[in-house]
Write a protein that holds these residues in place. Structure first.
Motif, PDB file in Angstrom:
ATOM      1  N   GLU A  63      12.803 -10.735   0.729  1.00  0.00           N
ATOM      2  CA  GLU A  63      13.212  -9.696  -0.224  1.00  0.00           C
ATOM      3  C   GLU A  63      14.088 -10.275  -1.328  1.00  0.00           C
ATOM      4  O   GLU A  63      13.926  -9.936  -2.507  1.00  0.00           O
ATOM      5  CB  GLU A  63      13.945  -8.570   0.510  1.00  0.00           C
ATOM      6  CG  GLU A  63      13.034  -7.756   1.407  1.00  0.00           C
ATOM      7  CD  GLU A  63      13.754  -6.768   2.304  1.00  0.00           C
ATOM      8  OE1 GLU A  63      13.095  -5.809   2.751  1.00  0.00           O
ATOM      9  OE2 GLU A  63      14.967  -6.943   2.584  1.00  0.00           O
ATOM     10  N   GLU A  97       1.225 -11.455  -3.814  1.00  0.00           N
ATOM     11  CA  GLU A  97       2.443 -10.780  -4.275  1.00  0.00           C
ATOM     12  C   GLU A  97       3.175 -11.623  -5.326  1.00  0.00           C
ATOM     13  O   GLU A  97       3.646 -11.086  -6.322  1.00  0.00           O
ATOM     14  CB  GLU A  97       3.374 -10.473  -3.102  1.00  0.00           C
ATOM     15  CG  GLU A  97       2.820  -9.472  -2.102  1.00  0.00           C
ATOM     16  CD  GLU A  97       2.775  -8.032  -2.579  1.00  0.00           C
ATOM     17  OE1 GLU A  97       2.390  -7.762  -3.730  1.00  0.00           O
ATOM     18  OE2 GLU A  97       3.114  -7.155  -1.770  1.00  0.00           O
ATOM     19  N   VAL A 106       3.723  -4.851 -10.551  1.00  0.00           N
ATOM     20  CA  VAL A 106       4.503  -4.420  -9.390  1.00  0.00           C
ATOM     21  C   VAL A 106       3.771  -4.832  -8.106  1.00  0.00           C
ATOM     22  O   VAL A 106       2.563  -4.596  -7.985  1.00  0.00           O
ATOM     23  CB  VAL A 106       4.701  -2.880  -9.423  1.00  0.00           C
ATOM     24  CG1 VAL A 106       5.438  -2.398  -8.186  1.00  0.00           C
ATOM     25  CG2 VAL A 106       5.445  -2.477 -10.684  1.00  0.00           C
ATOM     26  N   MET A 108       2.310  -4.904  -4.265  1.00  0.00           N
ATOM     27  CA  MET A 108       1.659  -3.851  -3.481  1.00  0.00           C
ATOM     28  C   MET A 108       2.549  -3.368  -2.337  1.00  0.00           C
ATOM     29  O   MET A 108       2.567  -2.184  -2.041  1.00  0.00           O
ATOM     30  CB  MET A 108       0.325  -4.366  -2.915  1.00  0.00           C
ATOM     31  CG  MET A 108      -0.686  -4.747  -3.991  1.00  0.00           C
ATOM     32  SD  MET A 108      -1.219  -3.341  -4.980  1.00  0.00           S
ATOM     33  CE  MET A 108      -2.073  -2.384  -3.767  1.00  0.00           C
ATOM     34  N   ASP A 109       3.257  -4.279  -1.688  1.00  0.00           N
ATOM     35  CA  ASP A 109       4.136  -3.917  -0.578  1.00  0.00           C
ATOM     36  C   ASP A 109       5.199  -2.944  -1.090  1.00  0.00           C
ATOM     37  O   ASP A 109       5.837  -3.191  -2.119  1.00  0.00           O
ATOM     38  CB  ASP A 109       4.781  -5.188  -0.013  1.00  0.00           C
ATOM     39  CG  ASP A 109       5.762  -4.905   1.099  1.00  0.00           C
ATOM     40  OD1 ASP A 109       6.953  -4.640   0.775  1.00  0.00           O
ATOM     41  OD2 ASP A 109       5.365  -4.949   2.271  1.00  0.00           O
ATOM     42  N   LYS A 110       5.397  -1.853  -0.357  1.00  0.00           N
ATOM     43  CA  LYS A 110       6.301  -0.784  -0.801  1.00  0.00           C
ATOM     44  C   LYS A 110       7.736  -1.277  -1.023  1.00  0.00           C
ATOM     45  O   LYS A 110       8.365  -0.956  -2.032  1.00  0.00           O
ATOM     46  CB  LYS A 110       6.276   0.350   0.236  1.00  0.00           C
ATOM     47  CG  LYS A 110       7.240   1.474  -0.008  1.00  0.00           C
ATOM     48  CD  LYS A 110       7.189   2.484   1.138  1.00  0.00           C
ATOM     49  CE  LYS A 110       8.442   3.313   1.142  1.00  0.00           C
ATOM     50  NZ  LYS A 110       8.537   4.205   2.292  1.00  0.00           N
ATOM     51  N   ARG A 111       8.265  -2.039  -0.086  1.00  0.00           N
ATOM     52  CA  ARG A 111       9.645  -2.536  -0.221  1.00  0.00           C
ATOM     53  C   ARG A 111       9.741  -3.561  -1.352  1.00  0.00           C
ATOM     54  O   ARG A 111      10.683  -3.536  -2.135  1.00  0.00           O
ATOM     55  CB  ARG A 111      10.145  -3.123   1.095  1.00  0.00           C
ATOM     56  CG  ARG A 111      10.512  -2.034   2.105  1.00  0.00           C
ATOM     57  CD  ARG A 111      11.056  -2.594   3.393  1.00  0.00           C
ATOM     58  NE  ARG A 111      12.346  -3.244   3.298  1.00  0.00           N
ATOM     59  CZ  ARG A 111      13.528  -2.625   3.381  1.00  0.00           C
ATOM     60  NH1 ARG A 111      13.580  -1.314   3.546  1.00  0.00           N
ATOM     61  NH2 ARG A 111      14.651  -3.308   3.312  1.00  0.00           N
ATOM     62  N   ALA A 113       7.845  -3.736  -3.923  1.00  0.00           N
ATOM     63  CA  ALA A 113       7.674  -2.993  -5.173  1.00  0.00           C
ATOM     64  C   ALA A 113       8.994  -2.359  -5.601  1.00  0.00           C
ATOM     65  O   ALA A 113       9.375  -2.421  -6.776  1.00  0.00           O
ATOM     66  CB  ALA A 113       6.591  -1.924  -5.023  1.00  0.00           C
ATOM     67  N   ALA A 114       9.688  -1.750  -4.640  1.00  0.00           N
ATOM     68  CA  ALA A 114      10.968  -1.102  -4.967  1.00  0.00           C
ATOM     69  C   ALA A 114      11.998  -2.141  -5.428  1.00  0.00           C
ATOM     70  O   ALA A 114      12.721  -1.909  -6.398  1.00  0.00           O
ATOM     71  CB  ALA A 114      11.486  -0.338  -3.755  1.00  0.00           C
ATOM     72  N   THR A 117      10.906  -3.534  -8.931  1.00  0.00           N
ATOM     73  CA  THR A 117      11.108  -2.516  -9.967  1.00  0.00           C
ATOM     74  C   THR A 117      12.595  -2.348 -10.275  1.00  0.00           C
ATOM     75  O   THR A 117      12.985  -2.284 -11.451  1.00  0.00           O
ATOM     76  CB  THR A 117      10.478  -1.179  -9.526  1.00  0.00           C
ATOM     77  OG1 THR A 117       9.073  -1.387  -9.350  1.00  0.00           O
ATOM     78  CG2 THR A 117      10.721  -0.088 -10.553  1.00  0.00           C
ATOM     79  N   SER A 136      14.477   6.552  -6.310  1.00  0.00           N
ATOM     80  CA  SER A 136      13.215   5.911  -5.912  1.00  0.00           C
ATOM     81  C   SER A 136      13.479   4.693  -5.035  1.00  0.00           C
ATOM     82  O   SER A 136      12.763   4.450  -4.060  1.00  0.00           O
ATOM     83  CB  SER A 136      12.401   5.483  -7.137  1.00  0.00           C
ATOM     84  OG  SER A 136      11.921   6.606  -7.810  1.00  0.00           O
ATOM     85  N   ALA A 140      12.583   4.284  -0.856  1.00  0.00           N
ATOM     86  CA  ALA A 140      11.767   3.196  -0.304  1.00  0.00           C
ATOM     87  C   ALA A 140      12.393   2.601   0.958  1.00  0.00           C
ATOM     88  O   ALA A 140      11.873   1.633   1.510  1.00  0.00           O
ATOM     89  CB  ALA A 140      11.563   2.114  -1.362  1.00  0.00           C
TER      90      ALA A 140
END
Length: 182
Positions: A63, A97, A106, A108-111, A113-114, A117, A136, A140
């Motif tokens: 991350e 990614e 952005v 694809m993985d939700k975390r 992406a958050a 962003t 937002s 997430a």
């Protein structure tokens, strides 16, 4: 463009030696960018201090690398994009990614992406998040404290991104395959 020496630990200013030793221990090598930043003991030691805090946060290393790679792309820092692409891949972030971020899209993985962003928004809007942007990120699965941790990562990457753009050190062999032009 200015020409800054790329120091070794031995050739660096006395006030930079400890910081370079710490970074060499962390990475296993002394990155050219750190060796260039060492021209300023104040800057290298500031980087080391924030670096230690960033890598002891509640976010995982993948991350953290998502944020650092996004920052490098947002700041058009060619050295940092190559460097953090390599580190993200080493941390298990997929090539899909990393390529998505390098293309200013952005993940694809939700975390991811958050995180990406939020990092890009913090840079582009100079920290002026809307309530919706803040919410937002929280939606997430992150905490409001982690918003501030991302700010710390952005601060660390600003040091390396700006210094790398100014000094323009050459990429080391392991990072050349990830060369990028913003």
């Amino acid at each position: 463009m200015p020409n800054y020496p790329i120091h070794t630990i031995a050739s660096s200013p006395a006030g930079s030696k400890s910081g370079l030793e710490q970074l060499q221990q962390a990475f296993g090598v002394l990155p050219n960018l750190a060796a260039t930043i060492a021209n300023s003991p104040k800057l290298i030691n500031s980087l080391v201090g924030v670096f230690q805090q960033v890598h002891s946060s509640s976010l995982t290393e993948p991350e953290i690398q998502i944020v650092l790679l996004t920052d490098a792309v947002a700041n058009s820092s060619n050295y940092a994009v190559a460097f953090h692409t390599a580190l993200a891949l080493q941390q298990g972030v997929s090539s899909e990614e990393t390529e998505t971020i390098r293309e200013r899209r952005v993940p694809m993985d939700k975390r991811f992406a958050a995180l990406s962003t939020l990092a890009r928004t913090l840079i582009e809007k100079r920290g002026h998040l809307s309530d919706q942007e803040f919410d937002s990120f929280i939606a997430a699965g992150f905490t409001k404290e982690q918003v501030l941790e991302v700010v710390a990562i952005v601060a660390a990457s600003t040091i390396t991104n700006y210094a790398g753009t100014i000094a323009n050190p050459p990429l080391e062999d392991p990072f050349r395959q990830y060369a990028w032009r913003g």
